[in-house]
Design a protein around this motif. Structure first.
Motif, PDB file in Angstrom:
ATOM      1  N   ALA A   1      -3.584  -5.657   3.666  1.00  0.00           N
ATOM      2  CA  ALA A   1      -2.742  -4.700   4.392  1.00  0.00           C
ATOM      3  C   ALA A   1      -3.575  -3.540   4.933  1.00  0.00           C
ATOM      4  O   ALA A   1      -3.361  -3.091   6.066  1.00  0.00           O
ATOM      5  CB  ALA A   1      -1.620  -4.194   3.496  1.00  0.00           C
ATOM      6  N   LEU A   2      -4.518  -3.045   4.144  1.00  0.00           N
ATOM      7  CA  LEU A   2      -5.385  -1.964   4.623  1.00  0.00           C
ATOM      8  C   LEU A   2      -6.232  -2.421   5.804  1.00  0.00           C
ATOM      9  O   LEU A   2      -6.368  -1.686   6.796  1.00  0.00           O
ATOM     10  CB  LEU A   2      -6.281  -1.453   3.489  1.00  0.00           C
ATOM     11  CG  LEU A   2      -5.620  -0.519   2.492  1.00  0.00           C
ATOM     12  CD1 LEU A   2      -6.518  -0.304   1.278  1.00  0.00           C
ATOM     13  CD2 LEU A   2      -5.277   0.813   3.147  1.00  0.00           C
ATOM     14  N   ALA A   3      -6.797  -3.623   5.717  1.00  0.00           N
ATOM     15  CA  ALA A   3      -7.588  -4.150   6.841  1.00  0.00           C
ATOM     16  C   ALA A   3      -6.716  -4.282   8.086  1.00  0.00           C
ATOM     17  O   ALA A   3      -7.150  -3.939   9.201  1.00  0.00           O
ATOM     18  CB  ALA A   3      -8.209  -5.490   6.467  1.00  0.00           C
ATOM     19  N   MET A   4      -5.496  -4.758   7.908  1.00  0.00           N
ATOM     20  CA  MET A   4      -4.572  -4.891   9.042  1.00  0.00           C
ATOM     21  C   MET A   4      -4.212  -3.515   9.610  1.00  0.00           C
ATOM     22  O   MET A   4      -4.181  -3.326  10.829  1.00  0.00           O
ATOM     23  CB  MET A   4      -3.297  -5.629   8.613  1.00  0.00           C
ATOM     24  CG  MET A   4      -3.519  -7.066   8.174  1.00  0.00           C
ATOM     25  SD  MET A   4      -4.058  -8.150   9.490  1.00  0.00           S
ATOM     26  CE  MET A   4      -2.649  -8.125  10.566  1.00  0.00           C
ATOM     27  N   LEU A   5      -3.940  -2.551   8.738  1.00  0.00           N
ATOM     28  CA  LEU A   5      -3.589  -1.201   9.180  1.00  0.00           C
ATOM     29  C   LEU A   5      -4.743  -0.564   9.957  1.00  0.00           C
ATOM     30  O   LEU A   5      -4.529   0.010  11.034  1.00  0.00           O
ATOM     31  CB  LEU A   5      -3.218  -0.324   7.978  1.00  0.00           C
ATOM     32  CG  LEU A   5      -2.998   1.163   8.259  1.00  0.00           C
ATOM     33  CD1 LEU A   5      -1.853   1.374   9.250  1.00  0.00           C
ATOM     34  CD2 LEU A   5      -2.753   1.915   6.964  1.00  0.00           C
TER      35      LEU A   5
ATOM     36  N   ALA B   1     -15.670  -0.641  -3.727  1.00  0.00           N
ATOM     37  CA  ALA B   1     -14.964   0.563  -4.173  1.00  0.00           C
ATOM     38  C   ALA B   1     -13.473   0.450  -3.892  1.00  0.00           C
ATOM     39  O   ALA B   1     -12.635   0.809  -4.739  1.00  0.00           O
ATOM     40  CB  ALA B   1     -15.550   1.803  -3.505  1.00  0.00           C
ATOM     41  N   ALA B   2     -13.118  -0.057  -2.724  1.00  0.00           N
ATOM     42  CA  ALA B   2     -11.698  -0.242  -2.397  1.00  0.00           C
ATOM     43  C   ALA B   2     -11.067  -1.298  -3.300  1.00  0.00           C
ATOM     44  O   ALA B   2      -9.927  -1.141  -3.763  1.00  0.00           O
ATOM     45  CB  ALA B   2     -11.541  -0.622  -0.929  1.00  0.00           C
ATOM     46  N   ALA B   3     -11.819  -2.358  -3.587  1.00  0.00           N
ATOM     47  CA  ALA B   3     -11.305  -3.446  -4.427  1.00  0.00           C
ATOM     48  C   ALA B   3     -11.066  -3.007  -5.870  1.00  0.00           C
ATOM     49  O   ALA B   3     -10.306  -3.651  -6.600  1.00  0.00           O
ATOM     50  CB  ALA B   3     -12.256  -4.636  -4.380  1.00  0.00           C
TER      51      ALA B   3
ATOM     52  N   GLU C   1      -5.761  -7.909  -3.684  1.00  0.00           N
ATOM     53  CA  GLU C   1      -6.071  -8.632  -2.447  1.00  0.00           C
ATOM     54  C   GLU C   1      -5.006  -8.414  -1.367  1.00  0.00           C
ATOM     55  O   GLU C   1      -5.336  -8.244  -0.188  1.00  0.00           O
ATOM     56  CB  GLU C   1      -6.236 -10.130  -2.730  1.00  0.00           C
ATOM     57  CG  GLU C   1      -6.738 -10.880  -1.522  1.00  0.00           C
ATOM     58  CD  GLU C   1      -7.158 -12.301  -1.827  1.00  0.00           C
ATOM     59  OE1 GLU C   1      -7.145 -13.118  -0.890  1.00  0.00           O
ATOM     60  OE2 GLU C   1      -7.501 -12.599  -2.983  1.00  0.00           O
ATOM     61  N   GLU C   2      -3.750  -8.393  -1.751  1.00  0.00           N
ATOM     62  CA  GLU C   2      -2.677  -8.165  -0.766  1.00  0.00           C
ATOM     63  C   GLU C   2      -2.785  -6.763  -0.169  1.00  0.00           C
ATOM     64  O   GLU C   2      -2.608  -6.570   1.031  1.00  0.00           O
ATOM     65  CB  GLU C   2      -1.309  -8.389  -1.410  1.00  0.00           C
ATOM     66  CG  GLU C   2      -0.146  -8.243  -0.453  1.00  0.00           C
ATOM     67  CD  GLU C   2      -0.168  -9.240   0.715  1.00  0.00           C
ATOM     68  OE1 GLU C   2       0.408  -8.917   1.767  1.00  0.00           O
ATOM     69  OE2 GLU C   2      -0.760 -10.328   0.589  1.00  0.00           O
TER      70      GLU C   2
ATOM     71  N   VAL D   1       0.867  -1.184   0.000  1.00  0.00           N
ATOM     72  CA  VAL D   1       0.000   0.000   0.000  1.00  0.00           C
ATOM     73  C   VAL D   1       0.904   1.235   0.000  1.00  0.00           C
ATOM     74  O   VAL D   1       1.839   1.308   0.807  1.00  0.00           O
ATOM     75  CB  VAL D   1      -0.934   0.007   1.230  1.00  0.00           C
ATOM     76  CG1 VAL D   1      -1.742   1.299   1.301  1.00  0.00           C
ATOM     77  CG2 VAL D   1      -1.858  -1.204   1.196  1.00  0.00           C
ATOM     78  N   PRO D   2       0.641   2.201  -0.876  1.00  0.00           N
ATOM     79  CA  PRO D   2       1.488   3.397  -0.908  1.00  0.00           C
ATOM     80  C   PRO D   2       1.619   4.038   0.478  1.00  0.00           C
ATOM     81  O   PRO D   2       0.644   4.124   1.229  1.00  0.00           O
ATOM     82  CB  PRO D   2       0.755   4.326  -1.880  1.00  0.00           C
ATOM     83  CG  PRO D   2      -0.031   3.411  -2.758  1.00  0.00           C
ATOM     84  CD  PRO D   2      -0.442   2.262  -1.870  1.00  0.00           C
TER      85      PRO D   2
END
Length: 157
Positions: A126-130, A114-116, A121-122, A32-33
């Motif tokens: 990462a966004l869900a984890m963040l 929208a996010a997808a 998927e990776e 993720v940037p």
């Protein structure tokens, strides 16, 4: 204001924080940037009222080249024209993932879709984890009333 707890002197916190810092680094090293990660961390922290995390992520983002205009508009991202569609999708995901108690259904299918459109998927993982990580850290800091203002860029790297 003084903190209620000193996590750095507690043996229990020391053991747990070692693992939390490793988890945070793994997320930071994700695809993720970096700018998106800082914007998401800042928005989650704003929602949760975590001053020390707002302090940290504002300074880290600025040091990485983020503009003051974008940082100041994170709280009003829906009305701001300075964010990309991908950043807007990540910020929306962050809001719904943080406000799970307010939005009884959690993250809506529309927000996820929208996010997808912008993240594979990776990156979604990462966004869900963040988002989850920031919510946990915010709560630790809010419970202990960690004071804000003294964070220095790179302090926890």
């Amino acid at each position: 204001m003084d903190a209620r707890l000193d996590y750095f002197t507690s043996p229990t916190a020391g053991k747990a924080l070692k693992h939390l810092m490793s988890a945070g680094k793994a997320v930071k090293d994700s695809p993720v940037p970096a700018a998106t990660q800082e914007l998401v961390a800042l928005r989650v922290s704003q929602i949760n009222g975590c001053a020390v995390c707002i302090d940290m992520h504002t300074k880290e983002a600025a040091a990485a080249g983020e503009t003051a205009v974008r940082l100041n508009l994170v709280a009003a991202w829906r009305e701001a024209t300075v964010f990309t569609d991908a950043e807007r999708a990540a910020l929306h995901l962050a809001e719904e993932g943080t406000r799970v108690a307010d939005a009884a259904g959690g993250v809506s299918d529309e927000v996820w879709a929208a996010a997808a459109k912008h993240y594979d998927e990776e990156q979604l993982t990462a966004l869900a984890m963040l988002i989850s990580f920031m919510n946990m850290v915010n709560r630790l800091n809010v419970i202990a009333r960690q004071p804000a203002g003294s964070y220095e860029v790179g302090q926890f790297h």
